[in-house]
Design a protein around this motif. Structure first.
Motif, mmCIF file in Angstrom:
data_model
loop_
_atom_site.group_PDB
_atom_site.id
_atom_site.type_symbol
_atom_site.label_atom_id
_atom_site.label_comp_id
_atom_site.label_asym_id
_atom_site.label_seq_id
_atom_site.Cartn_x
_atom_site.Cartn_y
_atom_site.Cartn_z
ATOM 1 N N LYS A 19 -2.630 -37.742 -23.735
ATOM 2 C CA LYS A 19 -2.019 -36.529 -23.182
ATOM 3 C C LYS A 19 -1.650 -36.683 -21.707
ATOM 4 C CE LYS A 19 -5.607 -33.904 -24.077
ATOM 5 N NZ LYS A 19 -6.531 -34.953 -24.567
ATOM 6 N N SER A 20 -2.609 -37.189 -20.921
ATOM 7 C CA SER A 20 -2.324 -37.321 -19.476
ATOM 8 C C SER A 20 -1.240 -38.365 -19.238
ATOM 9 C CB SER A 20 -3.585 -37.699 -18.691
ATOM 10 O OG SER A 20 -4.501 -36.627 -18.730
ATOM 11 N N THR A 21 -1.232 -39.388 -20.071
ATOM 12 C CA THR A 21 -0.192 -40.421 -19.934
ATOM 13 C C THR A 21 1.174 -39.802 -20.226
ATOM 14 O OG1 THR A 21 -1.828 -42.038 -20.669
ATOM 15 C CG2 THR A 21 0.485 -42.738 -20.674
ATOM 16 N N PHE A 33 -2.220 -32.445 -11.735
ATOM 17 C CA PHE A 33 -3.043 -33.508 -12.306
ATOM 18 C C PHE A 33 -4.337 -32.946 -12.881
ATOM 19 C CE2 PHE A 33 -1.614 -37.500 -9.770
ATOM 20 C CZ PHE A 33 -0.300 -37.164 -9.979
ATOM 21 N N GLN A 34 -4.891 -33.692 -13.817
ATOM 22 C CA GLN A 34 -6.175 -33.304 -14.396
ATOM 23 C C GLN A 34 -7.264 -33.301 -13.321
ATOM 24 O OE1 GLN A 34 -7.036 -35.609 -17.876
ATOM 25 N NE2 GLN A 34 -8.824 -34.413 -18.408
ATOM 26 N N ASN A 35 -7.206 -34.269 -12.409
ATOM 27 C CA ASN A 35 -8.213 -34.364 -11.360
ATOM 28 C C ASN A 35 -7.554 -34.097 -10.001
ATOM 29 O OD1 ASN A 35 -9.997 -35.155 -9.402
ATOM 30 N ND2 ASN A 35 -10.676 -37.000 -10.489
ATOM 31 N N LEU A 57 1.122 -28.916 -16.684
ATOM 32 C CA LEU A 57 -0.242 -28.588 -16.279
ATOM 33 C C LEU A 57 -1.199 -29.394 -17.140
ATOM 34 C CD1 LEU A 57 0.519 -24.783 -16.554
ATOM 35 C CD2 LEU A 57 0.287 -26.026 -14.395
ATOM 36 N N ASP A 58 -1.929 -30.317 -16.503
ATOM 37 C CA ASP A 58 -2.835 -31.178 -17.268
ATOM 38 C C ASP A 58 -4.248 -30.609 -17.165
ATOM 39 O OD1 ASP A 58 -4.071 -33.188 -18.622
ATOM 40 O OD2 ASP A 58 -3.383 -34.825 -17.331
ATOM 41 N N GLU A 59 -4.705 -29.952 -18.208
ATOM 42 C CA GLU A 59 -6.027 -29.304 -18.245
ATOM 43 C C GLU A 59 -6.210 -28.401 -17.013
ATOM 44 O OE1 GLU A 59 -8.100 -29.768 -20.827
ATOM 45 O OE2 GLU A 59 -7.534 -31.694 -21.706
HETATM 46 MG MG LIG Z 1 -6.205 -36.323 -19.815
#
Ligand SMILES: [Mg+2]
Ligand SMILES: Nc1ncnc2c1ncn2[C@@H]1O[C@H](COP(=O)(O)OP(=O)(O)OP(=O)(O)O)[C@@H](O)[C@H]1O
Length: 243
Positions: free
Chosen positions: A45-47, A85-87, A162-164
């Motif tokens: 997903k993040s990729t 980003f997720q982080n 929007l990643d998480e």
């Molecule tokens: Mg991810």
């Protein structure tokens, strides 16, 4: 939505990292204003999110957002698509909140004073005017995530990935953010492992081991996903943990 929505065109996308296929043959084309992407940990997903924002170049295939080839035309991509980003710590580069928010606006070509006025308006809109001079180091993880989100919203991209986005946020912040995003004119692509985040979305893509497993109306895809996750979770085979 009254505005025509920006089209996303993902065509035969492959992503290979260090000889490992991470995404294979992913194709879809959307006109929807609210698109969800769901999948297990490690499903890619993040990729996919980074590819859609043009931050990584595909091994094969292409991504176009509002007609822009996001990997090739980086300047145009800045106005077309923003990514959370997720982080947040992978996103933040400046020591203070105001500098972080101003950066993207300056990249888009705004004059310094114009960017500064937009930073203040954005902070005001979230009731965070007092964060202007705050040192980002002193903020909590959830607060840093909000800084990242405000920085992207200030740039007013046509498509917002929007990643998480809700992962580190408390319930009131999540509810407020949800309402804020609901009002946004941007096309939202919301990446999550949690079906509850995507209730009310127009369409959901289910990513499984780097491939599209289902693509359809949210209610249908989320029901299948939840059934499958419950089936896997009910088993004792921990070799299946996180893919
Ligand atoms: Mg991810
Ligand atoms: N830079 C990289 N180098 C090597 N492998 C990578 C890299 N980025 C991602 N991967 C691998 O690609 C796969 C998909 O990772 P990705 O982060 O896209 O998954 P995800 O669906 O976002 O997972 P999560 O739900 O845990 O956030 C994983 O197996 C991961 O190890």
């Amino acid at each position: 939505m009254t505005n025509p929505t920006a089209q996303i065109e993902v065509d035969a996308l492959d992503c290979v990292i260090e000889h490992k296929p991470i995404l294979s043959g992913v194709s879809f084309r959307t006109d929807e204003a609210r698109l969800g992407v769901i999948g297990r940990n490690g499903s890619g997903k993040s990729t996919l999110a980074r590819l859609m924002a043009g931050l990584i170049t595909p091994s094969a295939g292409s991504v176009r957002v509002a007609g822009v080839d996001v990997a090739r035309d980086r300047k145009a991509a800045l106005g077309a698509v923003g990514i959370l980003f997720q982080n947040p710590d992978h996103q933040i580069i400046f020591p203070t909140v105001a500098e972080e928010l101003a950066f993207g606006l300056r990249q888009q070509g705004r004059a310094k004073d114009v960017a500064d006025a937009e930073v203040r308006t954005t902070l005001d809109g979230f009731g965070k005017a007092h964060w202007y001079d705050a040192s980002i180091q002193t903020l909590s993880q959830g607060q840093r995530q909000l800084v990242c989100l405000m920085a992207i919203l200030a740039m007013r991209p046509q498509v917002l990935i929007l990643d998480e986005p809700f992962a580190g946020l408390d319930i009131p912040t999540r509810m407020q953010l949800s309402r804020y995003l609901g009002r946004s004119q941007a096309v939202l692509v919301h990446v999550t492992h949690d079906p509850q985040d995507l209730a009310g979305y127009d369409r959901v893509l289910w990513l499984d081991q780097g491939q599209l497993r289902h693509d359809g109306p949210a209610a249908d895809v989320l029901e299948r996903f939840t059934q499958e996750m419950t089936r896997i979770g009910g088993g004792d085979d921990i070799s299946d943990l996180a893919g």
